[in-house]
Design an enzyme around this catalytic site. Structure first.
Site, PDB file in Angstrom:
ATOM      1  N   ASP A  61       7.964  -2.120  -5.779  1.00 21.06           N
ATOM      2  CA  ASP A  61       6.765  -1.889  -4.978  1.00 21.06           C
ATOM      3  C   ASP A  61       5.816  -3.036  -5.314  1.00 21.06           C
ATOM      4  O   ASP A  61       5.236  -3.072  -6.391  1.00 21.06           O
ATOM      5  CB  ASP A  61       6.162  -0.526  -5.354  1.00 21.06           C
ATOM      6  CG  ASP A  61       4.801  -0.285  -4.704  1.00 21.06           C
ATOM      7  OD1 ASP A  61       4.349  -1.125  -3.896  1.00 21.06           O
ATOM      8  OD2 ASP A  61       4.185   0.762  -5.007  1.00 21.06           O
TER       9      ASP A  61
ATOM     10  N   LYS B 107      -1.467 -10.188  -2.117  1.00 21.84           N
ATOM     11  CA  LYS B 107      -0.732  -9.589  -0.996  1.00 21.84           C
ATOM     12  C   LYS B 107      -1.527  -9.680   0.310  1.00 21.84           C
ATOM     13  O   LYS B 107      -0.956  -9.769   1.386  1.00 21.84           O
ATOM     14  CB  LYS B 107      -0.443  -8.124  -1.337  1.00 21.84           C
ATOM     15  CG  LYS B 107       0.415  -7.388  -0.328  1.00 21.84           C
ATOM     16  CD  LYS B 107       0.719  -5.997  -0.865  1.00 21.84           C
ATOM     17  CE  LYS B 107       1.515  -5.170   0.098  1.00 21.84           C
ATOM     18  NZ  LYS B 107       1.836  -3.851  -0.478  1.00 21.84           N
TER      19      LYS B 107
ATOM     20  N   GLU C 243       6.730   0.938   3.082  1.00 28.43           N
ATOM     21  CA  GLU C 243       6.260   1.755   1.958  1.00 28.43           C
ATOM     22  C   GLU C 243       6.264   3.257   2.256  1.00 28.43           C
ATOM     23  O   GLU C 243       6.801   4.045   1.469  1.00 28.43           O
ATOM     24  CB  GLU C 243       4.859   1.293   1.526  1.00 28.43           C
ATOM     25  CG  GLU C 243       4.930  -0.037   0.784  1.00 28.43           C
ATOM     26  CD  GLU C 243       3.625  -0.807   0.759  1.00 28.43           C
ATOM     27  OE1 GLU C 243       2.574  -0.224   1.106  1.00 28.43           O
ATOM     28  OE2 GLU C 243       3.653  -1.998   0.409  1.00 28.43           O
TER      29      GLU C 243
ATOM     30  N   ASP D 233      -0.538   7.070   3.375  1.00 28.29           N
ATOM     31  CA  ASP D 233      -0.463   6.106   2.278  1.00 28.29           C
ATOM     32  C   ASP D 233      -1.707   5.219   2.266  1.00 28.29           C
ATOM     33  O   ASP D 233      -1.833   4.303   3.071  1.00 28.29           O
ATOM     34  CB  ASP D 233       0.820   5.269   2.478  1.00 28.29           C
ATOM     35  CG  ASP D 233       1.018   4.221   1.385  1.00 28.29           C
ATOM     36  OD1 ASP D 233       0.130   4.073   0.519  1.00 28.29           O
ATOM     37  OD2 ASP D 233       2.052   3.548   1.396  1.00 28.29           O
TER      38      ASP D 233
END
Ligand code: AMP
Length: 615
Positions: free
Chosen positions: A23, A87, A186, A210
């Site tokens: 992850d 990211k 994800e 999420d």
């Protein structure tokens, strides 16, 4: 297949070959594997420490690079050389980042529409290089823990990542010495971790909400007989805990008067960590207090909720859209799974629970669940887990530009992947030897309102009358969500393909705006599409009539010629005036005039051809 053994002396896993699940998060990253003894996924950690590795990189003047916890202290002491949220830079240009991100303490370089670079310790780094440093550290630490080389991985990305961002993640893996076997979404990974322990015969419809540090995703899935099928996905790649922190910082900056100081930017940066700490503490308590440069910083849970409520509401709008796309009702949802650190906030749980009309399921560890799911997918790819299957979807529609700038959708958003779709097109001019294939992503009817991903020319089509060549264009989206376009003229066999690698990806706002625009402009788009279609038909009718007259002039009367030419002029005028109803009316009039002589001439031609032949 992975060969696994336990190291008796240390009690650690020892595996001949292992595929790990990673992850790669905005704030924290972690690695998980399937435990060889229990067959269950576990997050890898050194002794009693947390499995979470902060996604931070510090570059010292001497050229030393530190990743994770070791880099944390430098956020304050050396912010200009400490990279966080790398990211958020993946697959982005300077423009994308400078107008979207919160102020960054490090320097990003403006290089027109090239992918963004960061200048740190006198060197330039791309987002891919930065992420690869984090992945490399994760790989090393995993190898240290399981005492086995780690060369293969499944890496997760937000479901809303576009092509460029997925490619960038894959490249970062490669640069870190990892063979990235699969990129998975994800929330889908989270659903795998949740559904792993479920009775395989049960059928459930779940929502995975999420909310992490930088991104938000919502996915609606069904789990039946071990098949995980994503029905719809939606989200916002610029919504997360970082935005909550920024809202708190702004509130303090105004409240304590830092905003007007000469050193406002420095204050803002330093208050960020306090803001995050306040937010976290307020998940368990009612008030927060600390001291910053002789100022007592205060925040109540009530005030925090007031600051972040509008941000949480934007996530609910995405949930609403996903439910609409999944075409199911709220009552059909059996479970709402919470993923990501920000779902620890009581207000998030409450707002999401209210929307779905049921208490949310926060029993899974929101920090680890994505990596655990990636480890399960890794095990499926290794061939060890055979009773699970994942069917994911593509987040935005993909199509081609057709005549008049219309978007012809080949793959609607939320199509299951991997997927292939093909459609045939033809030429509209006699002897046309090339065809432009322009690929777009988005939800609007006109391509100018969508995002162009790629364009190429299919050349060398043999000369044929208009309408005769058969050009088949196919779209193939592989399991990573990456698109391959192929165009082939079926009569001659000439062929061309491209893997769509856009220079840079969509900005997150652009993705969101596309969806909003498509709803807002639905009527306008429909009218525009109707006009474009009428215009194209009108133009084609003019061309065919002109060709027919040219060929058969001698067989027509003077009156027929004059009447036709007047009707053609009227049709041309209506096209120039862009009046859809008038175009249709004038086209019908031209058809009425030409029909009798066209039929007569065709009949004559047939009888001529048949003359002297016996039927
Ligand atoms: P993730 O990207 O899933 O690692 O989530 C990280 C985000 O979760 C960061 O913005 C954190 O500040 C936030 N977070 C972590 N713990 C808590 C907490 N107890 N309450 C509120 N937010 C939290």
């Amino acid at each position: 297949m992975a060969k696994i053994a336990i190291n008796i002396a240390t009690g650690t896993l020892q595996q001949a070959e292992v595929i790990v699940g990673i992850d790669l998060g905005t704030t924290n990253s972690l690695v998980a594997v399937i435990h060889p003894e229990t067959g269950k996924p576990v997050a890898l950690k050194e002794h009693d420490s947390s499995a979470l590795v902060p996604s931070l990189i510090h570059f010292s003047e001497g050229g030393q690079v530190q990743v994770g916890n070791a880099a944390r202290e430098f956020l304050i002491s050396d912010p200009a050389n400490t990279i966080f949220s790398a990211k958020r830079l993946m697959g982005k240009t300077y423009q994308d980042v400078s107008c979207n991100a919160h102020p960054l303490a490090y320097t990003i370089v403006d290089e027109a529409d090239k992918l963004v670079k960061v200048k740190v310790a006198g060197k330039y780094f791309s987002a891919v290089e930065l992420s690869s440093l984090i992945l490399k550290a994760l790989k090393n630490s995993a190898e240290h823990i399981i005492k086995t080389p780690v060369t293969k991985a499944v890496i997760t990305v937000p479901a809303y990542f576009n092509d460029a961002q997925r490619q960038a993640t894959r490249d970062a893996g490669k640069a870190a010495g990892l063979d990235v076997l699969r990129i998975i979404n994800e929330p889908t990974a989270a659903s795998l971790a949740y559904g792993f322990g479920l009775d395989k015969t049960s059928t459930k419809t779940i929502a995975v909400y999420d909310l992490g540090g930088g991104t938000f995703d919502i996915s609606i899935l069904t789990i039946a007989n071990g098949i995980f099928e994503v029905l719809a996905t939606n989200g916002n790649t610029f919504l997360g805990g970082d935005d909550f922190d920024a809202a708190i910082v702004e509130y303090w900056m105004n409240k304590y008067g830092f905003i007007n100081s000469d050193t406002a930017a420095t204050h803002r940066q330093q208050l960020r960590l306090d803001a995050e700490e306040a937010k976290k503490q307020l998940s368990d308590q009612q008030a927060y207090e600390s001291v910053y440069e002789n100022t007592k910083l205060q925040l109540s849970r009530e005030k925090l909720h007031e600051l972040v409520a509008p941000l949480i509401e934007t996530s609910i709008a995405c949930c609403r859209n996903a439910m609409k796309d999944a075409a199911i009702s709220l009552a059909d949802i059996d479970e709402v799974i919470m993923v990501g650190g920000s779902t620890r906030m009581p207000l998030v749980k409450k707002t999401v629970g209210n929307f779905f009309g049921k208490a949310v399921n926060d029993s899974v560890n929101p920090d680890e669940v994505v990596a655990l799911g990636a480890a399960i997918q890794a095990d499926i790819l290794a061939g060890n887990t055979k009773d699970l299957l994942l069917l994911d979807v593509t987040p935005l529609s993909l199509g081609l530009e057709t005549m008049g700038g219309l978007m012809d959708v080949l793959l609607p958003r939320n199509s299951k992947i991997p997927v292939k779709a093909a459609r045939q097109y033809t030429t509209y001019k006699d002897g046309q030897s090339g065809m432009k294939i322009a690929v777009y992503q988005g939800e609007r009817d006109m391509v100018k309102d969508n995002r162009r991903l790629a364009e190429f020319n299919l050349t060398g089509i043999p000369a044929m009358p208009a309408g005769l060549p058969k050009v088949e264009v196919s779209f193939l989206i592989n399991a990573d969500g990456i698109l391959l376009v192929n165009a082939r003229e079926l009569r001659s066999g000439i062929e061309q393909s491209v893997e769509v690698k856009p220079q840079y990806g969509l900005t997150d706002e652009a993705v969101e705006k596309m969806l909003l625009d498509s709803m807002e402009h639905a009527l306008e788009d429909m009218q525009m599409r109707a006009l474009t279609e009428a215009r194209t038909e009108g133009e084609q009718l003019l061309q065919t009539t002109e060709r027919f007259i040219h060929k058969n002039m001698t067989m027509m009367s003077r009156e027929e010629l004059i009447e036709t030419s007047q009707a053609m002029q009227a049709l041309q005028l209506s096209i120039d005036m862009a009046d859809k109803n008038l175009i249709q009316e004038k086209a019908a009039a031209l058809n009425t005039i030409s029909k009798p002589y066209a039929e007569r001439i065709m009949d004559e031609a047939v009888s001529k051809a048949m003359a002297g032949r016996k039927v």
